[in-house]
Design an enzyme around this catalytic site. Structure first.
Site, mmCIF file in Angstrom:
data_model
loop_
_atom_site.group_PDB
_atom_site.id
_atom_site.type_symbol
_atom_site.label_atom_id
_atom_site.label_comp_id
_atom_site.label_asym_id
_atom_site.label_seq_id
_atom_site.Cartn_x
_atom_site.Cartn_y
_atom_site.Cartn_z
ATOM 1 N N ASP A 122 5.946 52.696 60.914
ATOM 2 C CA ASP A 122 6.746 51.846 61.801
ATOM 3 C C ASP A 122 8.143 52.435 61.970
ATOM 4 O OD1 ASP A 122 7.444 49.650 63.329
ATOM 5 O OD2 ASP A 122 6.937 48.162 61.800
ATOM 6 N N ASP A 173 4.171 44.407 70.011
ATOM 7 C CA ASP A 173 4.164 43.261 69.099
ATOM 8 C C ASP A 173 3.708 41.996 69.812
ATOM 9 O OD1 ASP A 173 4.856 44.516 66.794
ATOM 10 O OD2 ASP A 173 6.990 44.007 66.884
HETATM 11 C C1 DGJ Z 1 7.199 45.689 63.587
HETATM 12 C C2 DGJ Z 1 5.746 45.922 63.846
HETATM 13 O O1 DGJ Z 1 5.506 46.182 65.195
HETATM 14 C C3 DGJ Z 1 4.960 44.725 63.334
HETATM 15 O O2 DGJ Z 1 3.591 44.856 63.638
HETATM 16 C C4 DGJ Z 1 5.180 44.609 61.852
HETATM 17 O O3 DGJ Z 1 4.635 45.727 61.206
HETATM 18 C C5 DGJ Z 1 6.667 44.497 61.543
HETATM 19 N N1 DGJ Z 1 7.422 45.533 62.161
HETATM 20 C C6 DGJ Z 1 6.900 44.520 60.044
HETATM 21 O O4 DGJ Z 1 8.213 44.548 59.713
#
Ligand code: DGJ
Length: 742
Positions: free
Chosen positions: A487, A552
């Site tokens: 991430d 997301d």
């Molecule tokens: C952003 C990601 O896109 C989410 O799916 C998740 O992993 C969060 N970060 C966790 O902090």
């Protein structure tokens, strides 16, 4: 047979690909100028093409040298249009007269032809170095055209790597400073692409966090339009690809569409330029607002690649060219199908315990999940987003016995195990920051702006890159981890680094190098690229990641648009899509389980449900749908995409067809986004089936819906489209499998 031809009489280069061509030539004074590109009008003999390519003789271009279609427009030959290269020589080749000293540096470079050759297996800068097999390994031809400044020994080599079967050219440049002094490069592209003169429209992706990849189509008017990212990731607000067509001359299925994409994950720019003459060009390369590149005597710089081509089959054809290219030449592990994934984020967020993860894993396995990924919150002091980032050791307070009990259980259940990491970031409240407060991007005596309570590590420092590789490598060495979700959750600010302004390139280089080293050390490891959703998706990253987190935003209604835009450039197999809760956590909108699955099954299926909210019937439905996905998966992940209903509102209904290249199987996916009473849509006409063959159509439970000929499906269309998804019916979405009868 070579795709690259050279006619010494005309000094003309012709690249002839499956359905398109690209040509340029050397003028008498050594200038290298573009002659044309586009789709071929049927089968054309190479000789005929070579003899017809003299468009450059048009007086418009001869007299107006500023508007000439230079393969590399350089500041010197060009001074009042956009350029691809600008260099500052601190002194001229011949010593200046005393009164001229104030005019230095010399901001004038004029690349002229020296020689050319065809090489094989040439690579742009930042080509993946993990050594994993891509599907097609046959060496590809690269045309290298060496140029040199007209006055001093400064070299510019143009590279054209050809993938003829997908009508794709990868372009990059190499600069070579053979002068005795250091020179400053002030502007640099990976390549410039010229289009036939005319008025164009561009299709691209726009948006923001939670709304990535939303397709935008707009006219290019006289002047410049810039798409870019001043950052350390690819970005949410745009993505480095485009589709261009003469206005009114393309549809989803027909017309010449010139497309392009950059293989680079940070500080990129695509600059579209429409000149008063109606000449149109695209400059693809580095973003320039904080750009700096110095070349010492003897130093070289090779750029990453600008991937481009032309399809005569409309926007859909352009997308399919890029998809095939990515599937066959870019993705690692492309011979394997992507597993059905479970991700814990929306089920437990930071509230991770051994018990709740074990319970989720057990149910996930029972419904058919193949890969269980535990998200943020398992390490250091990371019980919320204010602390712990940077400390990549298992949290004692959460997992007193380490990760072993959870991983053992996941493996016993027959699944792979994955873990979330965010390696480029650090919370000030972390052991790593306390030990190394100087390891973050910052300017001395200036604020260190936090975003999501975190700062960015300085990948300009080799010891930081080494540290991150070491901790990630140790995690995989110490645990049987099959998958990382990598991430990256914030934008860059205060880019102060020991690398100076080169930090923009150093950061991308550092990220890529860690990916490559990890994969070399652990060839079985899969990696998902995530950046707060879809903030790091591009051809450079796809050479390293197996799949990407698209957004997301998991709301199925929004997702239809996000996925459409994503599919303009990137193939469904890498597009991770989760089925999440009935009431969506991002938008609060309610969507049926059917719709959530039907939309998620268009890519690499994932599940992000809190299973405890589900009834036994709903769990059964999940089991049935996941089993169905496994059946259609080879088609979804290996097939060619036809967007049968596409556009700003899809007419209320989105329809995708994905069909295997041999036409033996296809998947039809319909999702009703909004329906106005009384409208009776014409059935969608399918594509690329075998006309004489009979196809059996089955639903997710294996029930046969009917048998129809390929001819009927492609001419009259999918029978009962309205039954499947429109006109006041209760069914709002459906996914069907079409199989050719023997
Ligand atoms: C952003 C990601 O896109 C989410 O799916 C998740 O992993 C969060 N970060 C966790 O902090």
């Amino acid at each position: 047979m070579s795709a690259i031809h050279f006619d010494p009489k005309q000094r003309l280069f012709l690249v002839k690909m499956r359905t398109s061509y690209y040509a340029f030539r050397i003028l008498e004074d050594g200038q290298v100028v573009h002659c044309g590109s586009g789709s071929l009008p049927g089968v054309v003999e190479t000789d005929a093409l070579l003899s017809g390519l003299n468009v450059y003789e048009d007086p418009n271009y001869i007299w107006e040298s500023q508007s000439r279609r230079y393969e590399i427009p350089a500041f010197g030959d060009v001074s009042y249009h956009d350029i691809g290269l600008k260099v500052a020589f601190p002194q001229p080749a011949v010593p200046p007269a005393v009164h001229e000293a104030a005019n230095l540096p010399v901001r004038d470079v004029r690349p002229r032809y020296v020689s050319h050759e065809i090489r094989t297996d040439e690579k742009p800068w930042l080509a993946p170095a993990h050594g994993l097999p891509v599907r097609k390994t046959a060496p590809r031809e690269t045309l290298c055209v060496r140029l040199k400044d007209a006055t001093c020994d400064f070299g510019v080599t143009l590279f054209y790597r050809i993938t003829p079967e997908h009508d794709i050219i990868e372009r990059w440049l190499e600069l070579e400073n053979n002068t005795p002094v250091e020179v400053a490069v002030e502007s640099l592209v990976f390549g410039t692409v010229h289009l036939p003169n005319g008025r164009y429209e561009v299709t691209r992706a726009a948006g923001c966090w939670g709304r990535e990849f939303v397709p935008v189509r707009q006219n290019l008017e006289q002047g410049r339009m810039i798409l870019d990212q001043q950052g350390l990731n690819t970005g949410h607000a745009g993505n480095p690809f485009y589709l261009l067509n003469a206005r009114g001359n393309a549809t989803e299925t027909a017309g010449d569409v010139w497309f392009g994409a950059l293989a680079y994950s940070g500080n990129w720019s695509l600059r579209f330029e429409a000149l008063p003459t109606e000449a149109v060009r695209v400059h693809g390369g580095y973003e320039l607002s904080d750009f700096s590149l110095s070349l010492a005597p003897g130093a070289t710089h090779r750029t990453p690649a600008f991937v481009h081509g032309c399809s005569g089959e409309g926007w859909g054809g352009a997308s399919r060219s890029m998809h095939r290219f990515i599937r066959e030449y870019v993705l690692p592990h492309s011979a394997e199908l992507r597993p059905v994934l479970y991700n814990s984020w929306e089920a437990t967020y930071f509230d991770i315990t051994l018990e709740n993860q074990t319970a989720l894993a057990r149910t996930a396995a029972s419904v058919g999940v193949e890969l269980f990924c535990m998200d943020d919150g398992w390490f250091g002091g990371r019980r919320h987003d204010c602390a712990g980032l940077g400390d990549w050791t298992v949290s004692e307070s959460v997992f007193s016995g380490g990760l072993k009990p959870l991983i053992d259980e996941v493996k016993r259940l027959g699944m792979k195990f994955g873990l979330w990491v965010e390696p480029e970031m650090i919370n000030p409240d972390s052991d790593l920051y306390r030990a190394h407060p100087d390891w973050v991007l910052h300017f001395p005596g200036r604020p260190r702006t936090e975003s999501r309570n975190q700062l960015v590590l300085d990948f300009g420092r080799p010891e930081v890159v080494e540290h991150i590789f070491t901790v990630l490598n140790r995690l995989v060495a110490d645990h049987p981890i099959d998958f990382f979700k990598w991430d990256m959750n914030r934008y860059a600010s205060e880019p102060g680094s020991v690398a100076g302004k080169a930090i923009w390139r150093k950061h991308v280089e550092g990220v890529y190098s860690i990916y490559d080293r990890l994969r070399k050390a652990h060839p079985g490891l899969d990696i998902q690229s995530c950046s707060g959703g879809g903030g790091r998706v591009d051809i450079g990253m796809l050479g390293r990641a197996d799949q990407v987190w698209t957004s997301d935003n998991t709301d199925a209604y929004d997702r239809v648009f996000i996925q459409d835009g994503f599919s303009l450039a990137y193939p469904p197999r890498v597009m991770e899509s989760w089925v999440t809760h009935e009431k969506n956590h991002q938008t609060g909108r309610i969507a049926s389980l059917d719709l959530r699955f039907d939309v998620a099954m268009r890519g690499a299926l994932g599940i992000g449900l809190a299973f405890s909210d589900l009834s036994a019937e709903e769990l059964d439905a999940c089991r049935c749908k996941i089993a169905f996905y496994k059946k259609i998966r080879p088609v979804v992940q290996e097939g060619d995409l036809y967007r049968l209903s596409f556009g700003p509102d899809h007419g209320g209904v989105s329809i995708w067809e994905i069909v295997l290249p041999d036409a033996s199987r296809a998947v039809y996916s319909i999702a009703v986004i909004h329906h106005l009473q009384g409208i009776h849509r014409a059935p969608a006409r399918l594509k690329a089936l075998a006309p004489a063959a009979i196809y059996a159509i089955t639903d997710e439970r294996g029930a046969e819906i009917g048998r129809y000929s390929g001819f009927q499906l492609m001419t009259l269309g999918m029978p009962g489209d309205t039954v499947f998804g429109g006109a006041g019916q209760s069914i709002r979405s459906r996914t069907l499998l079409l199989e050719r009868m023997k």
